[in-house]
Design a protein around this motif. Structure first.
Motif, PDB file in Angstrom:
ATOM      1  N   PRO A  10       0.797  -1.232   0.000  1.00  0.00           N
ATOM      2  CA  PRO A  10       0.000   0.000   0.000  1.00  0.00           C
ATOM      3  C   PRO A  10       0.830   1.282   0.000  1.00  0.00           C
ATOM      4  N   ASN A  11       2.083   1.204   0.421  1.00  0.00           N
ATOM      5  CA  ASN A  11       2.919   2.407   0.523  1.00  0.00           C
ATOM      6  C   ASN A  11       3.864   2.587  -0.656  1.00  0.00           C
ATOM      7  N   SER A  12       3.818   1.683  -1.599  1.00  0.00           N
ATOM      8  CA  SER A  12       4.756   1.749  -2.729  1.00  0.00           C
ATOM      9  C   SER A  12       4.398   2.875  -3.689  1.00  0.00           C
ATOM     10  N   GLU A  13       5.420   3.586  -4.156  1.00  0.00           N
ATOM     11  CA  GLU A  13       5.232   4.644  -5.152  1.00  0.00           C
ATOM     12  C   GLU A  13       5.945   4.301  -6.463  1.00  0.00           C
ATOM     13  N   GLU A  14       6.620   3.165  -6.482  1.00  0.00           N
ATOM     14  CA  GLU A  14       7.353   2.754  -7.677  1.00  0.00           C
ATOM     15  C   GLU A  14       6.379   2.418  -8.805  1.00  0.00           C
ATOM     16  N   VAL A  15       6.609   3.007  -9.960  1.00  0.00           N
ATOM     17  CA  VAL A  15       5.776   2.729 -11.126  1.00  0.00           C
ATOM     18  C   VAL A  15       6.389   1.572 -11.905  1.00  0.00           C
ATOM     19  N   ILE A  16       5.614   0.534 -12.094  1.00  0.00           N
ATOM     20  CA  ILE A  16       6.089  -0.658 -12.791  1.00  0.00           C
ATOM     21  C   ILE A  16       5.473  -0.695 -14.184  1.00  0.00           C
ATOM     22  N   GLU A  17       6.332  -0.777 -15.188  1.00  0.00           N
ATOM     23  CA  GLU A  17       5.869  -0.801 -16.566  1.00  0.00           C
ATOM     24  C   GLU A  17       5.359  -2.196 -16.910  1.00  0.00           C
TER      25      GLU A  17
ATOM     26  N   ILE B 247      -3.106 -12.407 -18.554  1.00  0.00           N
ATOM     27  CA  ILE B 247      -2.979 -11.098 -17.911  1.00  0.00           C
ATOM     28  C   ILE B 247      -2.718 -11.271 -16.420  1.00  0.00           C
ATOM     29  N   SER B 248      -3.427 -12.203 -15.800  1.00  0.00           N
ATOM     30  CA  SER B 248      -3.238 -12.472 -14.375  1.00  0.00           C
ATOM     31  C   SER B 248      -1.812 -12.912 -14.091  1.00  0.00           C
ATOM     32  N   GLU B 249      -1.283 -13.768 -14.960  1.00  0.00           N
ATOM     33  CA  GLU B 249       0.093 -14.255 -14.781  1.00  0.00           C
ATOM     34  C   GLU B 249       1.112 -13.130 -14.959  1.00  0.00           C
ATOM     35  N   ILE B 250       0.844 -12.231 -15.901  1.00  0.00           N
ATOM     36  CA  ILE B 250       1.738 -11.083 -16.113  1.00  0.00           C
ATOM     37  C   ILE B 250       1.771 -10.211 -14.862  1.00  0.00           C
ATOM     38  N   LEU B 251       0.597  -9.941 -14.295  1.00  0.00           N
ATOM     39  CA  LEU B 251       0.512  -9.105 -13.097  1.00  0.00           C
ATOM     40  C   LEU B 251       1.227  -9.753 -11.912  1.00  0.00           C
ATOM     41  N   GLU B 252       1.093 -11.075 -11.777  1.00  0.00           N
ATOM     42  CA  GLU B 252       1.778 -11.762 -10.678  1.00  0.00           C
ATOM     43  C   GLU B 252       3.294 -11.736 -10.894  1.00  0.00           C
ATOM     44  N   LYS B 253       3.727 -11.950 -12.125  1.00  0.00           N
ATOM     45  CA  LYS B 253       5.151 -11.932 -12.444  1.00  0.00           C
ATOM     46  C   LYS B 253       5.766 -10.568 -12.165  1.00  0.00           C
ATOM     47  N   LYS B 254       4.993  -9.519 -12.408  1.00  0.00           N
ATOM     48  CA  LYS B 254       5.465  -8.158 -12.160  1.00  0.00           C
ATOM     49  C   LYS B 254       5.343  -7.758 -10.689  1.00  0.00           C
TER      50      LYS B 254
ATOM     51  N   ASN C  54     -17.532 -10.347 -13.172  1.00  0.00           N
ATOM     52  CA  ASN C  54     -17.869 -10.240 -14.600  1.00  0.00           C
ATOM     53  C   ASN C  54     -17.008  -9.226 -15.337  1.00  0.00           C
ATOM     54  N   GLU C  55     -15.731  -9.188 -14.979  1.00  0.00           N
ATOM     55  CA  GLU C  55     -14.780  -8.282 -15.632  1.00  0.00           C
ATOM     56  C   GLU C  55     -13.897  -9.098 -16.570  1.00  0.00           C
ATOM     57  N   SER C  56     -13.931  -8.770 -17.849  1.00  0.00           N
ATOM     58  CA  SER C  56     -13.112  -9.520 -18.801  1.00  0.00           C
ATOM     59  C   SER C  56     -12.638  -8.695 -19.988  1.00  0.00           C
ATOM     60  N   GLN C  57     -13.245  -7.536 -20.196  1.00  0.00           N
ATOM     61  CA  GLN C  57     -12.908  -6.716 -21.358  1.00  0.00           C
ATOM     62  C   GLN C  57     -11.708  -5.824 -21.064  1.00  0.00           C
ATOM     63  N   PHE C  58     -10.516  -6.392 -21.154  1.00  0.00           N
ATOM     64  CA  PHE C  58      -9.294  -5.641 -20.874  1.00  0.00           C
ATOM     65  C   PHE C  58      -8.622  -5.201 -22.173  1.00  0.00           C
ATOM     66  N   GLN C  59      -7.920  -4.075 -22.104  1.00  0.00           N
ATOM     67  CA  GLN C  59      -7.280  -3.514 -23.290  1.00  0.00           C
ATOM     68  C   GLN C  59      -5.792  -3.813 -23.309  1.00  0.00           C
ATOM     69  N   ALA C  60      -5.307  -4.169 -24.487  1.00  0.00           N
ATOM     70  CA  ALA C  60      -3.867  -4.350 -24.660  1.00  0.00           C
ATOM     71  C   ALA C  60      -3.186  -2.987 -24.629  1.00  0.00           C
ATOM     72  N   GLY C  61      -1.921  -2.972 -24.260  1.00  0.00           N
ATOM     73  CA  GLY C  61      -1.188  -1.706 -24.236  1.00  0.00           C
ATOM     74  C   GLY C  61      -0.131  -1.675 -23.159  1.00  0.00           C
ATOM     75  N   SER C  62       0.487  -0.517 -23.008  1.00  0.00           N
ATOM     76  CA  SER C  62       1.529  -0.316 -21.995  1.00  0.00           C
ATOM     77  C   SER C  62       0.931   0.428 -20.806  1.00  0.00           C
ATOM     78  N   TYR C  63       1.230  -0.046 -19.617  1.00  0.00           N
ATOM     79  CA  TYR C  63       0.663   0.536 -18.405  1.00  0.00           C
ATOM     80  C   TYR C  63       1.767   0.844 -17.393  1.00  0.00           C
ATOM     81  N   GLY C  64       1.551   1.914 -16.648  1.00  0.00           N
ATOM     82  CA  GLY C  64       2.410   2.234 -15.515  1.00  0.00           C
ATOM     83  C   GLY C  64       1.612   1.980 -14.247  1.00  0.00           C
ATOM     84  N   LEU C  65       1.820   0.846 -13.617  1.00  0.00           N
ATOM     85  CA  LEU C  65       1.034   0.438 -12.458  1.00  0.00           C
ATOM     86  C   LEU C  65       1.914   0.353 -11.216  1.00  0.00           C
ATOM     87  N   THR C  66       1.294   0.350 -10.047  1.00  0.00           N
ATOM     88  CA  THR C  66       2.056   0.267  -8.808  1.00  0.00           C
ATOM     89  C   THR C  66       1.512  -0.833  -7.913  1.00  0.00           C
ATOM     90  N   LYS C  67       2.347  -1.258  -6.964  1.00  0.00           N
ATOM     91  CA  LYS C  67       1.967  -2.299  -6.016  1.00  0.00           C
ATOM     92  C   LYS C  67       0.954  -1.786  -4.990  1.00  0.00           C
TER      93      LYS C  67
END
Length: 374
Positions: A59-66, A78-85, A102-115
């Protein structure tokens, strides 16, 4: 005597059977008790594990993970990618959480996400193609800026000293490393002999969100290079068909960015440049002269047009060695899809309105009509 002995043996057998039943019952009881206790403990452990996996990793992380989500990726991948990251604790739990909602419509692309992002925030980001968090600050890089001008904005907004930024983007080892990380956009052309700054024109103009208070200079530069890669990638097929490079595209687009005052002008000016190059005529665009001089001037003098510099398109034919500024999408698209005209000349009046001409005589007449003092 025999009958008594027989009864005694039967009685003893009955006692043994009762004893055996008691032992069996005790064993069953113990086994059941163990199973019940084990089940309770296991249930609590599983509940605790799942509850923890539904929380942000840090919850305290500010690091942006590509994170790169390839086209055609399913929920499992997608789930495996998120776990690997390291963005979720368990890929299967994220997968089932998304499914149950019922969430499944995800978009391909580059994301800057954090923990620090929740599963709902991650899902919302992947659905909308946007980071579902409030950035610590944003930094806007307008179109038409040089590296020197970008460095000033970076110092003001990100707190990175201008000298440190310029040293980083011109460092030989840094450039070699970035070329390895971005081989599709950063080629040997950026380090050609006459190119003034390797990354000139390669830091895409946009408004960038940052999720850490003090990003490193590497983070700032790679964030902008990521944007360049994203915006140039759709044109790879065109460039390949025309046997042109990304460097050529960004160089051409930078001239339009500095010359044009409207989107329609970009397309028409692009046609002028194409026509002149087809005829072997110099482009004669003033912004290249100013870049060659390395200074801003409200008015380019006749003597300036004669300066001997590879970037001076009055002296040299064709495009300059590299971009003279960063170009936006409109200028890039104008290079790809210019107007079809017979124009070879253009000029702008004091209000920035452009006038186009097919012949030099027409050009001189327009100059007389719209440019005072000449």
């Amino acid at each position: 005597m025999n009958n008594g002995s027989k009864k005694d043996r039967m009685f003893e057998k009955m006692l043994e059977q009762k004893k055996e039943v008691k032992i069996v019952r005790r064993i069953v009881f113990v086994v059941v008790l163990v199973l019940i206790i084990g089940g309770l403990i296991g249930g609590r452990a599983v509940y605790k594990y799942i509850s923890g996996a539904l929380q942000p990793v840090d919850p305290n992380s500010e690091e942006v993970i590509e994170v790169e989500i390839p086209i055609g990726s399913g929920l499992s991948s997608i789930s495996e990618i998120l776990e690997k990251k390291g963005l979720v604790k368990d890929a299967k739990i994220f997968k089932y959480y998304a499914k149950f909602n019922n969430e499944s419509q995800f978009q391909a692309g580059s994301y800057g996400l954090t923990k620090a992002m929740t599963l709902d925030e991650l899902i919302e980001s992947l659905k909308t193609g946007k980071v579902y968090r409030t950035p610590v600050f944003t930094m806007t890089i307008p179109e038409g800026l040089t590296l020197d001008q970008i460095a000033k904005i970076v110092e003001k907004r990100a707190g990175i000293p201008e000298k440190e930024f310029l040293k980083y983007v011109n460092d030989e080892h840094t450039i070699a490393d970035l070329m390895g990380r971005y081989p599709n956009i950063l080629t040997e052309e950026i380090v050609a002999e006459d190119v003034r700054y390797p990354l000139e024109g390669y830091l895409f103009p946009a408004t960038y969100p940052f999720f850490e208070e003090k990003p490193t200079v590497e983070t700032v530069v790679t964030t902008m290079l990521d944007a360049t890669s994203d915006n140039i990638t759709p044109y790879f097929a065109y460039l390949e068909s025309k046997e042109k490079s990304v460097h050529w595209l960004l160089t051409f687009a930078s001239l339009l960015e500095r010359e044009a005052t409207s989107n329609t002008d970009r397309e028409t000016i692009a046609s002028v440049f194409y026509n002149r190059m087809d005829e072997g005529m110099p482009l004669q665009t003033d912004p290249t002269v100013l870049y060659a001089l390395g200074e801003h001037k409200d008015r380019v003098l006749l003597s300036d047009l004669k300066v001997e510099d590879p970037y001076n398109t009055y002296v040299h034919t064709g495009l300059p060695p590299g971009p003279i500024a960063n170009a936006g999408r409109s200028s890039i698209e104008a290079v790809i899809d210019p107007s079809v005209t017979d124009y070879f000349y253009f000029l702008a009046d004091k209000n920035g309105k452009n006038y186009f001409a097919k012949t030099y005589e027409e050009h001189l007449q327009l100059k007389k009509e719209h440019i005072s003092g000449d």
